[in-house]
Design a protein around this motif. Structure first.
Motif, PDB file in Angstrom:
ATOM      1  N   GLU A 193     -32.824 -47.861  49.301  1.00 17.77           N
ATOM      2  CA  GLU A 193     -33.212 -46.948  48.220  1.00 17.77           C
ATOM      3  C   GLU A 193     -32.126 -46.826  47.160  1.00 17.77           C
ATOM      4  O   GLU A 193     -32.422 -46.796  45.951  1.00 17.77           O
ATOM      5  CB  GLU A 193     -33.541 -45.568  48.798  1.00 17.77           C
ATOM      6  CG  GLU A 193     -34.027 -44.581  47.753  1.00 17.77           C
ATOM      7  CD  GLU A 193     -34.400 -43.231  48.351  1.00 17.77           C
ATOM      8  OE1 GLU A 193     -34.292 -42.226  47.628  1.00 17.77           O
ATOM      9  OE2 GLU A 193     -34.801 -43.204  49.542  1.00 17.77           O
ATOM     10  N   GLU A 194     -30.870 -46.753  47.582  1.00 18.53           N
ATOM     11  CA  GLU A 194     -29.777 -46.576  46.630  1.00 18.53           C
ATOM     12  C   GLU A 194     -29.655 -47.769  45.688  1.00 18.53           C
ATOM     13  O   GLU A 194     -29.445 -47.613  44.482  1.00 18.53           O
ATOM     14  CB  GLU A 194     -28.460 -46.348  47.378  1.00 18.53           C
ATOM     15  CG  GLU A 194     -28.375 -45.006  48.079  1.00 18.53           C
ATOM     16  CD  GLU A 194     -28.602 -43.840  47.115  1.00 18.53           C
ATOM     17  OE1 GLU A 194     -28.002 -43.857  46.014  1.00 18.53           O
ATOM     18  OE2 GLU A 194     -29.381 -42.941  47.447  1.00 18.53           O
ATOM     19  N   LYS A 197     -32.598 -47.703  43.254  1.00 16.95           N
ATOM     20  CA  LYS A 197     -32.411 -46.649  42.254  1.00 16.95           C
ATOM     21  C   LYS A 197     -31.418 -47.091  41.181  1.00 16.95           C
ATOM     22  O   LYS A 197     -31.641 -46.870  39.970  1.00 16.95           O
ATOM     23  CB  LYS A 197     -31.908 -45.379  42.940  1.00 16.95           C
ATOM     24  CG  LYS A 197     -31.633 -44.221  41.992  1.00 16.95           C
ATOM     25  CD  LYS A 197     -31.110 -43.016  42.763  1.00 16.95           C
ATOM     26  CE  LYS A 197     -30.785 -41.857  41.830  1.00 16.95           C
ATOM     27  NZ  LYS A 197     -30.248 -40.692  42.598  1.00 16.95           N
ATOM     28  N   TYR A 204     -37.847 -45.826  39.470  1.00 14.86           N
ATOM     29  CA  TYR A 204     -37.511 -44.933  40.582  1.00 14.86           C
ATOM     30  C   TYR A 204     -37.968 -43.510  40.265  1.00 14.86           C
ATOM     31  O   TYR A 204     -38.565 -42.825  41.099  1.00 14.86           O
ATOM     32  CB  TYR A 204     -36.009 -44.964  40.831  1.00 14.86           C
ATOM     33  CG  TYR A 204     -35.541 -44.075  41.956  1.00 14.86           C
ATOM     34  CD1 TYR A 204     -35.561 -44.500  43.277  1.00 14.86           C
ATOM     35  CD2 TYR A 204     -35.061 -42.789  41.689  1.00 14.86           C
ATOM     36  CE1 TYR A 204     -35.115 -43.671  44.303  1.00 14.86           C
ATOM     37  CE2 TYR A 204     -34.626 -41.958  42.711  1.00 14.86           C
ATOM     38  CZ  TYR A 204     -34.652 -42.404  44.016  1.00 14.86           C
ATOM     39  OH  TYR A 204     -34.225 -41.584  45.037  1.00 14.86           O
ATOM     40  N   PHE A 307     -37.869 -39.449  46.981  1.00 19.98           N
ATOM     41  CA  PHE A 307     -38.510 -40.683  46.552  1.00 19.98           C
ATOM     42  C   PHE A 307     -39.624 -41.023  47.530  1.00 19.98           C
ATOM     43  O   PHE A 307     -39.405 -41.093  48.738  1.00 19.98           O
ATOM     44  CB  PHE A 307     -37.476 -41.813  46.521  1.00 19.98           C
ATOM     45  CG  PHE A 307     -38.044 -43.158  46.153  1.00 19.98           C
ATOM     46  CD1 PHE A 307     -38.490 -43.415  44.869  1.00 19.98           C
ATOM     47  CD2 PHE A 307     -38.145 -44.172  47.096  1.00 19.98           C
ATOM     48  CE1 PHE A 307     -39.011 -44.656  44.522  1.00 19.98           C
ATOM     49  CE2 PHE A 307     -38.658 -45.412  46.770  1.00 19.98           C
ATOM     50  CZ  PHE A 307     -39.098 -45.660  45.475  1.00 19.98           C
ATOM     51  N   ALA A 309     -41.334 -43.507  49.068  1.00 22.87           N
ATOM     52  CA  ALA A 309     -41.257 -44.947  49.339  1.00 22.87           C
ATOM     53  C   ALA A 309     -42.617 -45.523  49.721  1.00 22.87           C
ATOM     54  O   ALA A 309     -42.935 -46.665  49.373  1.00 22.87           O
ATOM     55  CB  ALA A 309     -40.244 -45.203  50.447  1.00 22.87           C
ATOM     56  N   TYR A 320     -41.150 -54.013  46.440  1.00 21.65           N
ATOM     57  CA  TYR A 320     -40.594 -53.233  47.562  1.00 21.65           C
ATOM     58  C   TYR A 320     -39.896 -54.170  48.551  1.00 21.65           C
ATOM     59  O   TYR A 320     -38.776 -53.915  49.003  1.00 21.65           O
ATOM     60  CB  TYR A 320     -41.712 -52.457  48.255  1.00 21.65           C
ATOM     61  CG  TYR A 320     -41.294 -51.699  49.494  1.00 21.65           C
ATOM     62  CD1 TYR A 320     -40.848 -50.383  49.406  1.00 21.65           C
ATOM     63  CD2 TYR A 320     -41.358 -52.292  50.759  1.00 21.65           C
ATOM     64  CE1 TYR A 320     -40.463 -49.678  50.542  1.00 21.65           C
ATOM     65  CE2 TYR A 320     -40.977 -51.600  51.894  1.00 21.65           C
ATOM     66  CZ  TYR A 320     -40.535 -50.295  51.780  1.00 21.65           C
ATOM     67  OH  TYR A 320     -40.156 -49.605  52.908  1.00 21.65           O
ATOM     68  N   TYR A 323     -36.296 -55.376  48.275  1.00 17.95           N
ATOM     69  CA  TYR A 323     -35.206 -54.441  48.565  1.00 17.95           C
ATOM     70  C   TYR A 323     -35.149 -54.030  50.037  1.00 17.95           C
ATOM     71  O   TYR A 323     -34.476 -53.070  50.391  1.00 17.95           O
ATOM     72  CB  TYR A 323     -35.333 -53.192  47.671  1.00 17.95           C
ATOM     73  CG  TYR A 323     -34.959 -53.453  46.240  1.00 17.95           C
ATOM     74  CD1 TYR A 323     -33.650 -53.283  45.799  1.00 17.95           C
ATOM     75  CD2 TYR A 323     -35.908 -53.904  45.324  1.00 17.95           C
ATOM     76  CE1 TYR A 323     -33.292 -53.537  44.480  1.00 17.95           C
ATOM     77  CE2 TYR A 323     -35.569 -54.168  44.009  1.00 17.95           C
ATOM     78  CZ  TYR A 323     -34.259 -53.988  43.587  1.00 17.95           C
ATOM     79  OH  TYR A 323     -33.908 -54.259  42.281  1.00 17.95           O
TER      80      TYR A 323
END
Length: 342
Positions: A193-194, A197, A204, A307, A309, A320, A323
């Motif tokens: 996620e980081e 973002k 995001y 977030f 997801a 998706y 990542y």
């Protein structure tokens, strides 16, 4: 554990020739919500079994928390389990004693159901932040909970030693007769996620949602007693168990397996006492945040931005996936909760 009513059944087998009942018993369950009973389930079990399966009216025990009683029965009588839900006993007397035990256990579980239900309901109510002093009942329950928590912890320590020896046996090429399994399992990848973002701030932001949920944390504040403070029977059992583990070589699979199943029995009993006492403590705590020296039970509703997801994956599955990191593998070591194969 879902609190659902149902039936616990004890299915027997008849020999093909002569019709004598065997010492094998299937201990299983049916849930009321499934709209069938134990005798309907019997017909399903009969398919593919060359022996005639037998179920009498007194082989069926009703319970208001069917998952709990089946789990406790399987754990308590793990020394007799040969495969899945099938158990082998020494004869009709031992089977009758096992059913009598189940009847008593069902009565205990049914009697405790209102307490478990009340504790579950309170878990969904915010605490009012207040602190109350412990009653004598709360102190007694804390003693029961702490003693049984200590028993579980001690037993798990011995179980860890047994698993270590059995895993060493596998590594040395010893046939463990199914007493332990060692396998490699692929771990699921994790969405970074980081990184997403940092590289896609605008996208995001489109998937940020406000979520309201209750944060719950129950913490027991009483001290856990040491072994010397527990009852003498348990102390003797632990001493004998530790002596057996220390004396056993990795080739002594049957000895280690048998002890593992005895430990499962003891742990099941201690866990049940711990769960009952803890549920009653929660009810005494009620909507208060704390019982001094006994527990804190924080239940606070918070709204946070997070977030989503799942929604992002549904809208941009390929993006998706770019990542998602490689989850790698892990080694899974499990001791079997049944008798080792001959």
């Amino acid at each position: 554990m879902a609190n659902e009513p149902g039936e616990l059944y004890f299915v027997r087998e008849q020999e093909v020739h002569g019709g004598a009942l065997t010492n094998y018993v299937k201990i299983g369950l049916v849930k009321d919500k499934d709209g069938r009973d134990s005798f309907t389930r019997l017909k399903e079990h009969q398919t593919g079994n060359p022996r005639e399966l037998v179920l009498e009216a007194d082989d069926v025990i009703k319970c208001q928390d069917i998952n709990r009683i089946e789990t406790l029965m399987h754990q308590t009588f793990a020394q007799h389990r040969i495969s899945g839900e099938w158990f082998e006993f020494s004869g009709g007397g031992e089977i009758s004693a096992t059913k009598a035990y189940a009847l008593n256990l069902a009565a205990e579980i049914d009697a405790a159901k209102p307490i478990f239900d009340a504790a579950a309901a309170l878990e969904e109510v915010e605490d009012d932040g207040s602190v109350i002093e412990p009653t004598n009942e709360a102190r007694k329950l804390a003693k029961v909970a702490s003693e049984n928590k200590a028993k579980v912890s001690i037993i798990e320590g011995i179980e860890k030693e047994i698993k270590s020896k059995l895993v060493s046996a596998v590594s040395a090429g010893v046939d463990t007769k199914g007493a332990v399994s060692v396998s490699e399992r692929a771990l699921p990848g994790k969405f970074d996620e980081e990184k997403f973002k940092a590289e896609n701030a605008d996208l995001y932001a489109k998937f940020i949602v406000a979520k309201t949920k209750m944060t719950k944390r129950f913490t027991q504040k009483f001290e856990t007693p040491d072994l010397a403070s527990l009852d003498q029977r348990f102390q003797d059992f632990v001493a004998a168990s530790q002596e057996t583990v220390q004396a056993a070589a990795i080739q002594d699979v049957n000895i280690l397996n048998e002890l593992s199943l005895k430990l499962a029995h003891e742990k099941a009993l201690a866990n049940w006492e711990f769960e009952r006492a803890t549920a009653r403590i929660r009810v005494l705590c009620g909507t208060h945040k704390e019982i001094t020296g006994i527990c804190t039970w924080s239940r606070v509703t918070k709204t946070t931005e997070t977030f989503d997801a799942k929604a992002f994956k549904a809208a941009h599955e390929d993006f998706y996936g770019a990542y998602v990191t490689d989850g790698g593998t892990t080694v899974v070591q499990k001791t079997a909760k049944r008798k080792a194969k001959d």
